[in-house]
Enzyme design. Structure first.
Site, PDB file in Angstrom:
ATOM      1  CE1 TYR A  72       1.116   3.178  -6.294  1.00  0.00           C
ATOM      2  CE2 TYR A  72       0.312   5.140  -7.484  1.00  0.00           C
ATOM      3  CZ  TYR A  72       0.131   3.635  -7.139  1.00  0.00           C
ATOM      4  OH  TYR A  72      -0.891   3.230  -6.889  1.00  0.00           O
TER       5      TYR A  72
ATOM      6  CG  HIS B  11      -1.346   9.888   5.172  1.00  0.00           C
ATOM      7  ND1 HIS B  11      -1.346  11.056   4.490  1.00  0.00           N
ATOM      8  CD2 HIS B  11      -1.301   8.845   4.562  1.00  0.00           C
ATOM      9  CE1 HIS B  11      -1.390  10.693   3.421  1.00  0.00           C
ATOM     10  NE2 HIS B  11      -1.625   9.273   3.239  1.00  0.00           N
TER      11      HIS B  11
ATOM     12  CG  HIS C 257      -4.280   6.632   2.198  1.00  0.00           C
ATOM     13  ND1 HIS C 257      -3.947   8.080   2.058  1.00  0.00           N
ATOM     14  CD2 HIS C 257      -5.284   6.646   3.010  1.00  0.00           C
ATOM     15  CE1 HIS C 257      -4.966   8.483   2.887  1.00  0.00           C
ATOM     16  NE2 HIS C 257      -5.630   7.626   3.454  1.00  0.00           N
ATOM     17  CE1 TYR C 258      -0.079  -0.937  -2.577  1.00  0.00           C
ATOM     18  CE2 TYR C 258      -2.164  -1.987  -2.709  1.00  0.00           C
ATOM     19  CZ  TYR C 258      -1.104  -1.947  -3.393  1.00  0.00           C
ATOM     20  OH  TYR C 258      -0.635  -2.611  -4.376  1.00  0.00           O
TER      21      TYR C 258
ATOM     22  CG  HIS D 252       3.195   9.289   1.630  1.00  0.00           C
ATOM     23  ND1 HIS D 252       3.207   8.818   0.075  1.00  0.00           N
ATOM     24  CD2 HIS D 252       1.707   9.711   1.651  1.00  0.00           C
ATOM     25  CE1 HIS D 252       1.749   8.737  -0.495  1.00  0.00           C
ATOM     26  NE2 HIS D 252       1.190   8.990   0.635  1.00  0.00           N
TER      27      HIS D 252
END
Lengths: 355, 355
Positions: free
Chosen positions: A282, A287, A276-277, A285
């Site tokens: 923070y 997913h 994710h971004y 990691h």
């Protein structure tokens, strides 16, 4: 003509027999609101193959027009393992009696900090605010972040987060927590990572009591959700990734696929690996989800790990130089900071024009 | 202590008053299956601020355990403007009488080609097969396509599609169709494109009868879905895009944002612009949706137009050279071709090993 018994127009479906469930509505994309069935009207037609019917069931959102009736129709139970008195957290079901007919099948969670006898007023208010913000629909917004807006809005935002916010990550990495969810660990300080069953995967069999052999091909792998945490602590997000991190990223992709296949039986063709971004926390990691999982994977939030690796292979500075679209809620602090910067830039441009 | 009237444990919600709807469940991500309310128990506590409660309503998928009862509980209506006899297409609602209590609020679509009196057996069978395939839940699968697998599996697949499959696109571009949905047109043969309100946007006010002024800030813009079609006919998909197409792509991004803002009042921060790969049809097109729309936008299908433009600016051959993840259904012809190629490659590798 074979249509001897067919009525001019169908009035009811009396006699309809279900032969196959085409779609049981359990894929996360329809949230159980659409179901499709194949069935027949035995004896209606002379030729069997002409008796087939496709039925689609659907339903509207939970109705909100009779809200005050609702309260009377609910019976409450304490939610286990939470104590109702400690958390003010109850679970309820709507009674389906004829007098209180309202939204049957709907279940109710009650978050009621006011009933906590031993908590301070402040603590109760904070709990209530948390539950409100968690449950409030937030309009999503997007912002195209370039390296400059990253530096001037996003980075100060990250630096304002207390380091204690990722204490739970360090506890998992030190194996003080969630050991029963551990799938893989290589604690190399440069390239190592740990793979866990994500607690978000709520349909997973209880990892404390279910032997691992029973995880293999478990029906809940349709909702598979695992989390890969890198051991190094200097990578905050996608923006920080460089060629030096390629061995780690490749290991996450390769070893992650392998471990998930060997633990759950999920093939590569069914596994989505992404970051994710902006991330939710923070510490870098990754997913791992079943491709069927549709939540949190939209193109303006999720970046496929395979694409990330190829981008960095081509140019180590890719994520230092490129613009990245960010998705946030309109009440998020990060959005406030982006807008503030945008307004300032707009004002300066206007100043320049005036000169 | 202020908790004079609070019971030891809550038993019911009697007296609960709704003060605010936190989440009406209409955002597409929960499909109306989750609703959140803020309310109070007036008079329960001494201090008003301690009376607040957050209620979350949720419900399970449509129950499938009583399917045979279902048929008896349905009353059918012809679906307008379709004729029931022509299409075998009915709409039904479940009666909520006490004898036939089953899944209230559920509505039913009946697709029954067998009742078409004047159609051939073949035509009816084809219609049935179409409805089954459309409504059958398909396991999604992904495949990492490189330039070679594109050329050997995807390209032959595209070339096997009859050109008539995009006849409807040419009709729209020639303005023989959907004129009432037209938002913008620049028919330049190189860089021109046309922007339409997509028929998928089903909550849009009827474009034939609703004056355009009423489209501005219409509540349905929460589900905004528009479609941009390029006028040139030699770009099949993302894979074909090169630097020569940058003026067209930039116009789609810039003009598209402008027109949607001026027609619907939707700001840039709420607008997602993207392309699908693989696309649903092989004439290059761009999707414009409200960021709230969550369907069909997962990272393994959707590519943000802003990213596409930057990728090509950096390297005209980006989409000729890169690997792209493809998402399909497991019954799709394209998946069959990818797998066939994969199996052949595996067999050849095994041959090489044996030699």
């Amino acid at each position: 003509m074979t249509t001897v018994k067919v009525p001019e127009k169908l009035q009811t479906l009396r006699g309809f027999k279900v032969s196959k469930i085409l779609n049981d509505g359990k894929d996360s994309s329809s949230f159980g609101n659409v179901v499709a069935l194949l069935g027949t009207f035995p004896g209606l037609m002379e030729e069997e193959e002409e008796e087939s019917v496709v039925l689609k069931l659907s339903r509207p959102p939970i109705p909100l027009d009779d809200l005050d009736q609702l309260a009377d129709a609910i019976t409450l139970y304490e939610r286990m393992p939470y104590s109702g008195m400690e958390y003010g957290y109850y679970h309820g079901v709507v009674n389906n009696s004829s007098e209180t007919f309202f939204a049957p099948y709907v279940s109710v969670d009650v978050l009621y900090p006011g009933c906590l006898k031993d908590e301070s007023k402040e603590a109760k208010a904070k709990l209530l605010a948390k539950h409100i913000s968690r449950n409030q629909a937030q309009r999503p917004v997007i912002f195209r972040e370039n390296p400059k807006t990253y530096e001037n809005a996003h980075l100060p935002y990250i630096e304002a987060i207390p380091s204690s916010a990722i204490g739970w990550v360090h506890k998992i990495l030190n194996k003080e927590k969630e050991l029963e969810r551990l799938l893989f660990d290589d604690d190399d300080v440069n390239d190592g990572f740990l793979l866990n069953t994500d607690p978000k995967w709520t349909t997973h069999p209880d990892p404390k009591t279910t032997p691992k052999e029973q995880w293999m091909n478990h029906p809940s792998t349709r909702e598979l959700y695992c989390l890969g945490l890198c051991h190094r602590k200097d990578v905050r997000s996608l923006r920080d990734l460089r060629a030096a991190h390629l061995p780690m990223l490749r290991a996450m992709a390769k070893k992650g696929r392998e471990v998930i296949k060997n633990t759950y039986g999920l093939a590569n063709e069914s596994l989505r690996i992404f970051v994710h971004y902006p991330p939710q926390f923070y510490h870098f990691h990754v997913h791992f989800t079943n491709v069927s999982v549709e939540h949190g994977v939209s193109a303006e939030r999720a970046h496929l790990l395979d694409d990330v690796i190829e981008n960095i292979e081509r140019d180590s500075e890719h994520y230092a130089k490129r613009s990245i679209t960010c998705r946030m809620g309109e009440n998020d602090e990060l959005w406030r900071r982006f807008k503030e910067l945008d307004d300032k830039a707009g004002a300066e441009a206007a100043d320049d024009d005036a000169r």
